[in-house]
Scaffold this motif. Structure first.
Motif, PDB file in Angstrom:
ATOM      1  N   PHE A 111       0.877  -1.106   0.023  1.00 18.93           N
ATOM      2  CA  PHE A 111       0.095   0.056  -0.085  1.00 18.93           C
ATOM      3  C   PHE A 111       0.888   1.241   0.018  1.00 18.93           C
ATOM      4  O   PHE A 111       1.512   1.472   0.762  1.00 18.93           O
ATOM      5  CB  PHE A 111      -0.992   0.071   0.991  1.00 18.93           C
ATOM      6  CG  PHE A 111      -2.060  -1.003   1.130  1.00 18.93           C
ATOM      7  CD1 PHE A 111      -2.861  -1.245   0.147  1.00 18.93           C
ATOM      8  CD2 PHE A 111      -1.948  -1.933   2.205  1.00 18.93           C
ATOM      9  CE1 PHE A 111      -3.724  -2.308   0.091  1.00 18.93           C
ATOM     10  CE2 PHE A 111      -2.986  -3.060   2.019  1.00 18.93           C
ATOM     11  CZ  PHE A 111      -3.631  -2.962   1.167  1.00 18.93           C
ATOM     12  N   HIS A 166      -0.994  -1.179  -4.366  1.00 15.58           N
ATOM     13  CA  HIS A 166      -2.392  -0.120  -4.563  1.00 15.58           C
ATOM     14  C   HIS A 166      -1.771   1.217  -3.872  1.00 15.58           C
ATOM     15  O   HIS A 166      -1.000   1.170  -2.750  1.00 15.58           O
ATOM     16  CB  HIS A 166      -3.340  -0.801  -3.535  1.00 15.58           C
ATOM     17  CG  HIS A 166      -3.599  -2.109  -3.986  1.00 15.58           C
ATOM     18  ND1 HIS A 166      -4.626  -2.415  -5.092  1.00 15.58           N
ATOM     19  CD2 HIS A 166      -3.481  -3.299  -3.642  1.00 15.58           C
ATOM     20  CE1 HIS A 166      -4.687  -3.706  -5.259  1.00 15.58           C
ATOM     21  NE2 HIS A 166      -4.091  -4.259  -4.248  1.00 15.58           N
ATOM     22  N   ILE A 181      -8.076   0.453   2.709  1.00 23.68           N
ATOM     23  CA  ILE A 181      -7.162  -0.784   2.679  1.00 23.68           C
ATOM     24  C   ILE A 181      -8.127  -2.187   3.153  1.00 23.68           C
ATOM     25  O   ILE A 181      -7.924  -3.040   2.412  1.00 23.68           O
ATOM     26  CB  ILE A 181      -6.196  -0.557   3.878  1.00 23.68           C
ATOM     27  CG1 ILE A 181      -5.139   0.453   3.795  1.00 23.68           C
ATOM     28  CG2 ILE A 181      -5.409  -1.954   4.531  1.00 23.68           C
ATOM     29  CD1 ILE A 181      -4.053   0.938   4.730  1.00 23.68           C
TER      30      ILE A 181
END
Ligand code: AMP
Length: 187
Positions: A111, A166, A181
């Motif tokens: 992330f 992402h 998330i």
């Protein structure tokens, strides 16, 4: 599940890492915390790294990689690693790939919490008041941001083509980031 939280200083990696630790029963691997602990305990490593850390400079890959190894190779932590602040250079990213490979693991999610410089400065100023970290004064924040742009951003190229990468707008509220998330994790 192993997760890498990536982004500039002040992006909220630590906050989200603590959330993920609770949610997934995982282990937060914050190299910043690990290094601060060495300084607190006044170890040989602590003595070597204190000036770099206070000046907002990176600690050498050799030192960080050696401290990290114990965590990645700890069988209790296998598949439960939440990386916060590592990797921060291409050498570290390659070292992580190698260590995970050797222990039959992989990164499940990366992330990238993306935040602009102005937001970071405001957030770190607030954190300075709350946590009183010696590397949170304005000059050091700016130095840490420059180091991030020079050394850490290239790690993005290493990861960004992966399907498990992402990008999340890190300027959102904490809960909104957490929700985002959660959507990706789908657990
Ligand atoms: P952090 O708590 O992640 O903001 O890190 C605080 C400081 O610790 C950084 O400014 C660096 O001096 C050092 N540090 C933390 N993680 C790393 C890393 N992966 N590689 C090199 N230096 C690091």
């Amino acid at each position: 599940m192993n997760i890498v939280l990536f982004g500039p200083p002040g992006a909220g990696k630590g906050t989200q890492a603590r959330y993920l630790v609770k949610k997934l029963n995982g282990f937060q691997i914050s190299t910043g915390d690990i290094l601060r602990e060495e300084i607190k305990k006044d170890t040989d490593i602590g003595k070597k790294i204190i000036s770099n850390m206070n000046e907002g400079k990176f600690v050498s890959d050799e030192i960080v990689n050696s401290l990290l190894k114990n965590h990645v190779c700890d069988p209790r932590k296998k598949e439960k690693l939440i990386f916060d602040g590592y990797p921060r250079s291409l050498r570290q990213a390659k070292n992580l790939d190698l260590l995970l490979n050797e222990s039959n693991q992989k990164i499940d999610f990366i992330f990238f919490l993306n935040v602009n410089k102005e937001t970071i400065i405001e957030r770190i100023k607030k954190r300075k008041i709350l946590e009183n970290r010696s590397d949170d004064d304005l000059d050091t924040i700016l130095k840490r941001y420059d180091t991030y742009i020079e050394t850490t951003r290239p790690v993005l190229d290493h990861y960004s083509k992966n399907l498990n990468f992402h990008e999340i707008d890190g300027s959102m509220e904490i809960d909104q980031i957490t929700n985002k998330i959660d959507t990706f994790l789908n657990v």
